[in-house]
Design a protein around this motif. Structure first.
Motif, PDB file in Angstrom:
ATOM      1  N   LEU A 110      15.166   8.066   3.391  1.00 25.41           N
ATOM      2  CA  LEU A 110      13.962   8.891   3.224  1.00 25.41           C
ATOM      3  C   LEU A 110      13.168   8.490   1.986  1.00 25.41           C
ATOM      4  O   LEU A 110      11.936   8.498   2.005  1.00 25.41           O
ATOM      5  N   GLU A 111      13.871   8.114   0.934  1.00 22.95           N
ATOM      6  CA  GLU A 111      13.181   7.638  -0.271  1.00 22.95           C
ATOM      7  C   GLU A 111      12.451   6.328   0.004  1.00 22.95           C
ATOM      8  O   GLU A 111      11.330   6.126  -0.468  1.00 22.95           O
ATOM      9  N   ALA A 112      13.084   5.448   0.787  1.00 20.19           N
ATOM     10  CA  ALA A 112      12.422   4.187   1.151  1.00 20.19           C
ATOM     11  C   ALA A 112      11.204   4.462   2.032  1.00 20.19           C
ATOM     12  O   ALA A 112      10.161   3.825   1.875  1.00 20.19           O
ATOM     13  N   LEU A 113      11.312   5.412   2.952  1.00 23.05           N
ATOM     14  CA  LEU A 113      10.175   5.779   3.806  1.00 23.05           C
ATOM     15  C   LEU A 113       9.007   6.327   2.999  1.00 23.05           C
ATOM     16  O   LEU A 113       7.846   6.084   3.329  1.00 23.05           O
ATOM     17  N   ALA A 114       9.322   7.065   1.956  1.00 24.61           N
ATOM     18  CA  ALA A 114       8.270   7.661   1.126  1.00 24.61           C
ATOM     19  C   ALA A 114       7.428   6.587   0.433  1.00 24.61           C
ATOM     20  O   ALA A 114       6.271   6.837   0.082  1.00 24.61           O
ATOM     21  N   GLN A 115       7.989   5.390   0.284  1.00 20.77           N
ATOM     22  CA  GLN A 115       7.272   4.293  -0.361  1.00 20.77           C
ATOM     23  C   GLN A 115       6.337   3.549   0.598  1.00 20.77           C
ATOM     24  O   GLN A 115       5.479   2.796   0.163  1.00 20.77           O
ATOM     25  N   LEU A 116       6.497   3.788   1.898  1.00 18.49           N
ATOM     26  CA  LEU A 116       5.691   3.084   2.894  1.00 18.49           C
ATOM     27  C   LEU A 116       4.298   3.699   3.016  1.00 18.49           C
ATOM     28  O   LEU A 116       4.138   4.910   2.847  1.00 18.49           O
ATOM     29  N   PRO A 117       3.323   2.873   3.367  1.00 22.26           N
ATOM     30  CA  PRO A 117       2.006   3.427   3.670  1.00 22.26           C
ATOM     31  C   PRO A 117       2.090   4.320   4.920  1.00 22.26           C
ATOM     32  O   PRO A 117       2.943   4.103   5.791  1.00 22.26           O
ATOM     33  N   GLU A 118       1.238   5.309   5.014  1.00 23.95           N
ATOM     34  CA  GLU A 118       1.270   6.302   6.099  1.00 23.95           C
ATOM     35  C   GLU A 118       1.331   5.669   7.481  1.00 23.95           C
ATOM     36  O   GLU A 118       2.089   6.105   8.337  1.00 23.95           O
TER      37      GLU A 118
END
Length: 169
Positions: free
Chosen positions: A87-95
């Protein structure tokens, strides 16, 4: 006509009746969450039912249940840690790059399966294997990152492949 329970089912029923609340309370104290404790308690008895261990031979049922419960608790926290990192890695991705909930679930399941598959490998062997398989690094690049020889990396990879084959078998 009513079917009579098998001896194993009768023994499991007695084990469940006599020890479920004790195990659930033990798990609740460790987890601080009654819902997760109840789930892990049920999972423990499912594992016991599926095991080859003859239940009638258990001299210390609580010790046995505790061993199974501790393993499930460890798996629970490992999975939670993997989910948090994901989830932390996903938060770093563009929308626009964020995967759908279905894709997230599949990826988390895959990560969990991979983690279970590689469980038991030395951390350095695991790291070499993951760099090779997930990042596509060659043995020379892995050797440089680990500050070891290419021959050592080859040995690590052979250990990892052998481990995966043995687990799969």
């Amino acid at each position: 006509m009513v079917e009579l329970a098998t001896p194993k089912e009768q023994t499991l029923h007695a084990l469940y009746r006599d020890h479920r609340s004790w195990l659930e309370n033990w798990l609740r104290r460790r987890m601080g969450n009654a819902w997760d404790a109840a789930d892990l308690s049920q999972d423990t008895f499912v594992r016991v039912l599926a095991s080859a261990q003859p239940l009638a031979d258990l001299r210390e049922p609580r010790a046995y249940l505790l061993t199974v419960g501790k393993r499930l608790l460890s798996n629970f926290y490992t999975r939670r840690s993997l989910e948090q990192a994901y989830l932390e890695a996903l938060a770093q991705l563009p929308e626009e790059s964020v995967p759908s909930p279905e894709q997230r679930w599949l990826l988390l399941e895959t990560l969990q399966a991979l983690d279970e598959l590689l469980d038991g490998l030395a951390p350095v062997v695991r790291r070499a294997f993951l760099w090779s398989q997930l990042e596509g690094l060659g043995y020379r690049e892995i050797a440089e990152r680990l500050n070891v020889s290419e021959r050592t990396v080859k040995r690590y990879m052979a250990q990892a492949y052998e481990h995966c084959l043995l687990v799969d078998a």
